[in-house]
Write an enzyme that holds these catalytic residues in place. Structure first.
Site, PDB file in Angstrom:
ATOM      1  N   TYR A 188      53.425  -3.527 -72.181  1.00 13.65           N
ATOM      2  CA  TYR A 188      52.220  -2.474 -71.388  1.00 13.65           C
ATOM      3  C   TYR A 188      51.641  -3.256 -70.473  1.00 13.65           C
ATOM      4  CZ  TYR A 188      48.271   0.675 -71.229  1.00 13.65           C
ATOM      5  OH  TYR A 188      47.289   1.422 -70.941  1.00 13.65           O
TER       6      TYR A 188
ATOM      7  N   LYS B  52      55.737   0.200 -69.708  1.00  8.66           N
ATOM      8  CA  LYS B  52      54.877   1.166 -69.184  1.00  8.66           C
ATOM      9  C   LYS B  52      54.127   0.418 -68.120  1.00  8.66           C
ATOM     10  CE  LYS B  52      50.749   3.448 -70.195  1.00  8.66           C
ATOM     11  NZ  LYS B  52      49.841   2.847 -69.197  1.00  8.66           N
TER      12      LYS B  52
HETATM   13  C1  MN9 Z   1      43.592   2.998 -66.567  1.00  7.26           C
HETATM   14  C2  MN9 Z   1      44.201   4.048 -67.303  1.00  7.26           C
HETATM   15  O1  MN9 Z   1      43.623   4.383 -68.324  1.00  7.26           O
HETATM   16  N1  MN9 Z   1      45.394   4.507 -66.700  1.00  7.26           N
HETATM   17  C3  MN9 Z   1      45.943   5.522 -67.323  1.00  7.26           C
HETATM   18  C4  MN9 Z   1      47.467   4.858 -68.015  1.00  7.26           C
HETATM   19  O2  MN9 Z   1      47.652   3.771 -67.848  1.00  7.26           O
HETATM   20  C5  MN9 Z   1      46.342   6.459 -66.403  1.00  7.26           C
HETATM   21  O3  MN9 Z   1      46.963   7.899 -67.216  1.00  7.26           O
HETATM   22  C6  MN9 Z   1      45.352   7.223 -65.737  1.00  7.26           C
HETATM   23  O4  MN9 Z   1      44.234   7.550 -66.777  1.00  7.26           O
HETATM   24  C7  MN9 Z   1      45.596   8.082 -64.912  1.00  7.26           C
HETATM   25  O5  MN9 Z   1      46.561   7.815 -63.850  1.00  7.26           O
HETATM   26  C8  MN9 Z   1      44.276   8.792 -64.212  1.00  7.26           C
HETATM   27  O6  MN9 Z   1      43.732   7.921 -63.359  1.00  7.26           O
HETATM   28  C1  PYR Z   2      47.607   5.926 -70.129  1.00  3.24           C
HETATM   29  C2  PYR Z   2      47.883   4.917 -71.108  1.00  3.24           C
HETATM   30  O1  PYR Z   2      49.009   4.694 -71.364  1.00  3.24           O
HETATM   31  C3  PYR Z   2      46.891   4.709 -72.287  1.00  3.24           C
HETATM   32  O2  PYR Z   2      45.905   5.042 -72.416  1.00  3.24           O
HETATM   33  O3  PYR Z   2      47.163   3.270 -72.887  1.00  3.24           O
END
Ligand code: MN9
Ligand code: PYR
Length: 320
Positions: free
Chosen positions: A143, A173
């Site tokens: 991740y 990811k």
């Molecule tokens: C920093 C964070 O939480 N990133 C999420 C996943 O990695 C994303 O799904 C964001 O929430 C999304 O792209 C909206 O900015």
């Molecule tokens: C966005 C995502 O992958 C997380 O919430 O960990």
């Protein structure tokens, strides 16, 4: 080798951890949450205890119970349940990895330890390897979220030769906007054996163009259906329609980003859209303000994100 399961594909919702008003985990709504994702959003994969799930703010015993509940409730309904087991302590991470295997999860993911940090690729790989080895039958995902971990080792560098060290490695990811790095991950994945999951929801279309095989994100909890329409348009090579969908999603995300957007706000938005109470976040996060919730709700309505029926495909105005 990990059992060659079906490759993780399509949208993966990063699940919220529902909480009660007094800050305990609200296990009682998880079954309903699974049904909502599958039936209302068309999302059949989940990523549990990650950023959105406040995984790093939960105790180890809570993380175990949350993982168990999702696996139990998701049985015969979800395609894949991936559990994030990253922690600052290698031991805790190993305990969670082993637990994920015991309960029958479909995969595990790990972020880079972010307090005492690995300073180069080899050290990071050693850490990941020791976690992965405790769950030798489970697909392993890295991740990559450098903005939150502060570990900026490039993903393409990490991927290079990783299966020699981590035979269960199945993909990553990628939660970063560096499309050079992401593109080079795709470019070296010659046999297409890895799932390269894009994690910046507002830019997913660029990720798809660059070769993402799927996506993990917070917004797929409530914009899964809309995003699936974008994926379908992309598959059909109807790029202008796909772009319309992406812009539509961007209008919402841009709107909430300007108001201040994070996990607390995601909880509030999901409560509005799904009707399932997600509760407050845990400290150090603070509950979204009433002002945020009111504005977000008005925007959801104006974009027609609250009632999915009646949207005519292909009409940009439909969400304008
Ligand atoms: C920093 C964070 O939480 N990133 C999420 C996943 O990695 C994303 O799904 C964001 O929430 C999304 O792209 C909206 O900015
Ligand atoms: C966005 C995502 O992958 C997380 O919430 O960990």
């Amino acid at each position: 080798m990990a059992s060659p399961k079906k490759k993780l594909q399509g949208l993966v919702a990063a699940t919220i951890t529902p909480m009660t008003e007094n800050g305990e985990i609200n296990f009682s709504v998880i079954g309903q949450y699974v049904d909502y994702l599958v039936k209302e959003q068309g999302v059949k994969n989940i990523f549990v205890n990650g950023t959105t799930g406040e995984g790093l703010s939960l105790s180890i015993s809570e993380r175990r119970r949350v993982a168990e509940e999702w696996v139990t409730q998701g049985r015969n309904k979800l395609d894949q349940v991936v559990i994030h087991v990253g922690a600052l302590s290698l031991k805790e991470s190993q305990e969670l990895a082993q637990h994920a295997a015991e309960i029958g999860a479909d995969g595990i993911a790990v972020i880079a330890p972010f307090f005492l940090k690995p300073w180069n690729k080899d050290v990071l790989i050693n850490f990941l390897q020791e976690v992965a080895a405790t769950a030798p039958a489970l697909p392993f995902y890295y991740y990559h979220i450098p903005a939150l971990t502060g570990v900026k080792i490039r993903a393409e560098e990490l991927l290079d030769g990783i299966q020699d060290k981590i035979p269960t490695f199945q993909g990553l990811k990628f939660s970063d906007t560096d499309l050079l790095d992401f593109g080079q991950c795709v470019d070296q994945n010659h046999q297409r054996q890895f799932a390269l999951l894009f994690g910046v929801d507002e830019q997913l279309l660029s990720g798809l163009v660059m070769g993402a095989t799927g996506a993990v994100g917070s917004t797929y909890n409530y914009l899964g259906k809309k995003t699936n329409q974008m994926l379908e348009a992309f598959e059909r090579k109807d790029f202008s329609l796909a772009l319309n969908y992406q812009f539509c999603i961007q209008r919402f995300i841009n709107f909430v980003v300007k108001l201040g957007f994070g996990v607390s706000q995601t909880k509030a938005i999901m409560t509005i859209v799904s009707g399932i109470p997600m509760g407050p976040p845990r400290l150090p996060l603070q509950r979204a303000t009433r002002e945020f919730t009111d504005h977000a709700e008005a925007k959801l309505k104006s974009l027609n994100f609250l009632s999915f029926a009646g949207l005519k495909d292909g009409h940009l105005e439909a969400c304008g």
